[in-house]
Design an enzyme around this catalytic site. Structure first.
Site, short mmCIF file in Angstrom:
data_model
loop_
_atom_site.label_atom_id
_atom_site.label_comp_id
_atom_site.label_asym_id
_atom_site.label_seq_id
_atom_site.Cartn_x
_atom_site.Cartn_y
_atom_site.Cartn_z
N GLU A 314 0.80 -1.32 -0.04
CA GLU A 314 0.00 -0.01 -0.07
C GLU A 314 1.00 1.19 -0.04
OE1 GLU A 314 -3.33 2.44 2.76
OE2 GLU A 314 -2.79 0.35 3.04
N LYS A 446 -8.33 -15.07 15.80
CA LYS A 446 -8.77 -14.70 14.09
C LYS A 446 -10.15 -14.59 14.15
CE LYS A 446 -4.56 -17.82 13.12
NZ LYS A 446 -4.34 -18.90 12.67
N ASP A 522 1.87 -14.45 12.41
CA ASP A 522 0.82 -15.00 11.79
C ASP A 522 -0.01 -13.71 11.33
OD1 ASP A 522 -1.69 -16.08 10.67
OD2 ASP A 522 -1.71 -17.41 12.48
N HIS A 618 -2.69 10.55 -1.85
CA HIS A 618 -2.49 9.33 -2.44
C HIS A 618 -2.89 9.48 -4.15
CE1 HIS A 618 -2.84 6.02 0.53
NE2 HIS A 618 -3.31 7.06 1.27
#
Length: 630
Positions: A314, A446, A522, A618
């Site tokens: 990004e 998660k 993770d 951006h």
């Protein structure tokens, strides 16, 4: 016969002096008195002045040379300061008035000397001026700069000592105290969300026209010495060569912190040792996806300079986070601490009836029975320590949420293995118990869950910093009031209206995921690890206070992806590779770094939103130019 003149006595000398004075005119006599008075005054006021000035200057120079971290004067005190410049104006006005009265009297001395009324007025005024010159303000006229400088320096030192004492209580007391070299804030503002960087860079005074012919080491020295900005490398060199030069720059900075050759195993060219991957990280391997790694820093965290690797695709994310790190470091740095440390696993157990489920819950909550479970759990691990067992009943089901200290490992395998040992003990006490699933989703792993937000999972961390008002304006390009208001309306009110769980932030997941990818964590655990509430306030002195509280950061520095060379290199760059001297020390440090980096990212993005420069940034820096059509 020659007559020898006898020497004059003291009385005769005084008589002669008086006769000489009587021979002077009134105007001449007055000038002599005034000149003598002024001469004596300046002699008294300046006596030992040079010595004191020199001593003061030396002490100030030494204080500046010994200063380890930059700190803005605006954040040295939250109290309003006296307007010392008025003192100088008043002194100059007094001198001009005194001189004017002397000139006026001299031009009409004969008139004023014969008029007792005017003469009395002049004597009263002059007496007041002489009292002023001999008083505190008169002395300050000669040494006002030193007086003001010393007072401000003392106030800064007192405020810094008070802030240090307050913040030191929030630093982990178990961590060994070390003296670290602090790096100053980044000399160049990052390109993202900074309107001033939208303009094309024209470079400094250094001639860079022959930069292509210079060696990589020479170019790196230009960046290190501040003669060239880091983000200009891609503009002046090829993209691949810019990476080579930047690695030299960052390696030199890390070497100065004692992290020698930290990036040696971080590849910059396509490469991967598949032998390390097999049986540990991935199956049915056909290749790998390269991710660019950017380096944020220096960030002063807990009085140490820290560099933070972030792997992301990004655009603007690393640059924006780096701007936040620069602002935090300019304000004196961030302080973070771990509030709670324990990974969880919650097996789902099934009983024959709801009453049996209730009995199992009550049995587990008895202290002596918990000790049996604890002994069974810890028999399976060298570092793991069972901290608590919290059963939740739902009909016949019992969800046994076990909390385990896992040292420097993230701990999922450790707590899972220990949970099986706990279940074996329960099966002996309750023969009807059945294990439905080792993970019953109350862990919670998660998935977004209120239990993680409230109870915590992994490392619960809080981090804070104070950003001086002038840094908010110069580096973040906004105002304190604007950014505080944006945070309230967006992160607090907006998130509440969306009924979010742990999402009272701007983009915590962005930073958490990027650091996770770089350091071998993770990445799926960014779901709960990104739980964060960002709070901002305006201090009494007009500065910005910011804090991020993150109750469930799940990280480790041993096991899993941390063993791969590139990921281990990133951990080494942070300073927390492998196991720590004290179990859990390095994993706690990594969790604090994640929280601090998240706060930097929050700070920069909210500033861009407050200044309405996000889209412009951006569109300017996150879009490749389209190739010209032929």
């Amino acid at each position: 016969m020659t007559t020898v003149a006898s020497p004059m006595t003291l009385g005769q000398r005084l008589d002669a002096a008086i006769d000489n004075i009587d021979s002077l005119s009134s105007t001449q006599l007055y000038v002599v008195i005034v000149a003598g008075t002024v001469a004596v005054s300046f002699f008294l006021l300046n006596s030992n002045g040079s010595t004191s000035n020199t001593a003061s200057g030396t002490s100030v120079d030494n204080a500046l040379l010994k200063s380890a971290k930059p700190r803005s004067s605006s954040c040295s005190s939250d109290l309003p300061q006296p307007r010392w410049f008025i003192l100088k104006w008043l002194n100059f006005a007094a001198i001009l008035a005194f001189g004017g009265s002397v000139v006026k009297f001299s031009l009409n001395a004969s008139l004023y000397l014969n008029d007792s009324k005017y003469l009395l007025q002049f004597l009263v005024v002059w007496s007041m001026f002489l009292c002023y010159f001999f008083g505190f303000f008169g002395i300050s006229f000669v040494n006002a700069d030193e007086l003001v400088g010393n007072m401000e320096q003392e106030q800064r030192e007192q405020q810094q000592q008070q802030q240090q004492q307050q913040r030191s209580t929030s630093i982990n007391e178990t961590a060994p105290q070390k003296t670290k070299k602090l790096h100053p804030p980044a000399p160049s503002a990052p390109v993202c969300s900074d309107p001033s960087s939208f303009k094309s860079s024209k470079g400094g005074k250094t001639d860079l026209s022959n930069i292509q012919e210079m060696s990589d080491a020479d170019i790196a020295n230009l960046v290190l010495s501040g003669q060239m900005k880091d983000h200009e490398l891609e503009k002046r060199l090829t993209a691949s060569r810019a990476v080579v030069v930047r690695r030299l720059v960052v390696t030199e900075k890390l070497n100065s912190l004692g992290r020698t050759n930290a990036l040696e195993n971080l590849p910059s060219e396509p490469s991967l040792d598949y032998g390390r991957v097999h049986g540990a990280n991935c199956e049915i391997v056909v290749g790998y996806v390269p991710l660019p790694v950017g380096m944020v820093g220096p960030l002063t965290l807990n009085n140490e300079s820290t560099y933070i690797p972030m792997a992301t695709t990004e655009g603007c994310l690393v640059a924006s986070t780096n701007r936040g790190a620069k602002a935090v470091t300019q304000g004196g740095g961030a302080y973070a601490t771990v509030l709670k440390d324990g990974i969880t696993r919650a097996p789902c157990l099934r009983m024959a009836s709801a009453m049996e489920a209730a009995n199992l819950k009550l049995w587990c909550e008895t202290p002596e029975n918990f000790q049996k479970l604890k002994a069974a759990f810890e028999s399976t691990t060298s570092f793991g320590k069972l901290q608590s067992c919290s059963p939740t009943v739902a009909g016949k089901n019992v969800y046994l949420r076990l909390v385990c200290f896992a040292g420097d490992a993230m701990g999922m395998n450790m707590v899972s293995k220990g949970s099986l040992a706990v279940i074996e003990v329960l099966q002996k006490e309750f023969p009807t118990v059945q294990l439905v699933a080792l993970s019953g989703n109350m862990c919670t792993d998660k998935k977004a869950a209120a239990t993680n937000w409230i109870e915590g999972r992994g490392k619960s961390v809080v981090v804070e910093a104070v950003i001086p008002e002038k840094v908010v304006r110069s580096t973040l390009k906004t105002t304190v009031k604007a950014i505080v208001e944006t945070n309230i309306q967006k992160n607090l009110v907006g998130s509440a209206m969306a009924a979010t769980i742990g999402g009272f932030n701007a983009h915590a997941s962005n930073i958490v995921t990027a650091v996770f990818l770089a350091t071998g964590q993770d990445p799926a655990q960014n779901v709960e690890s990104s739980n964060c509430i960002t709070l901002m306030e305006e201090t009494a002195g007009g500065d910005l206070w910011i804090s991020c509280t993150m109750p469930s950061i799940e990280v480790g520095t041993v096991g899993g992806g941390t063993s791969l060379p590139a990921q281990a290199a990133c951990l080494q760059a942070i300073g927390c590779k492998g196991g720590g001297d004290t179990p859990g020390q390095n994993a706690k440090q990594l969790a604090q770094v994640v929280a601090a980096a998240t706060m930097c990212g929050e700070l920069s993005l909210l500033a861009a939103l407050a200044a309405n420069t996000l889209v412009q940034a951006h569109m300017t820096h996150n879009r490749k130019p389209q190739p010209a059509k032929k």
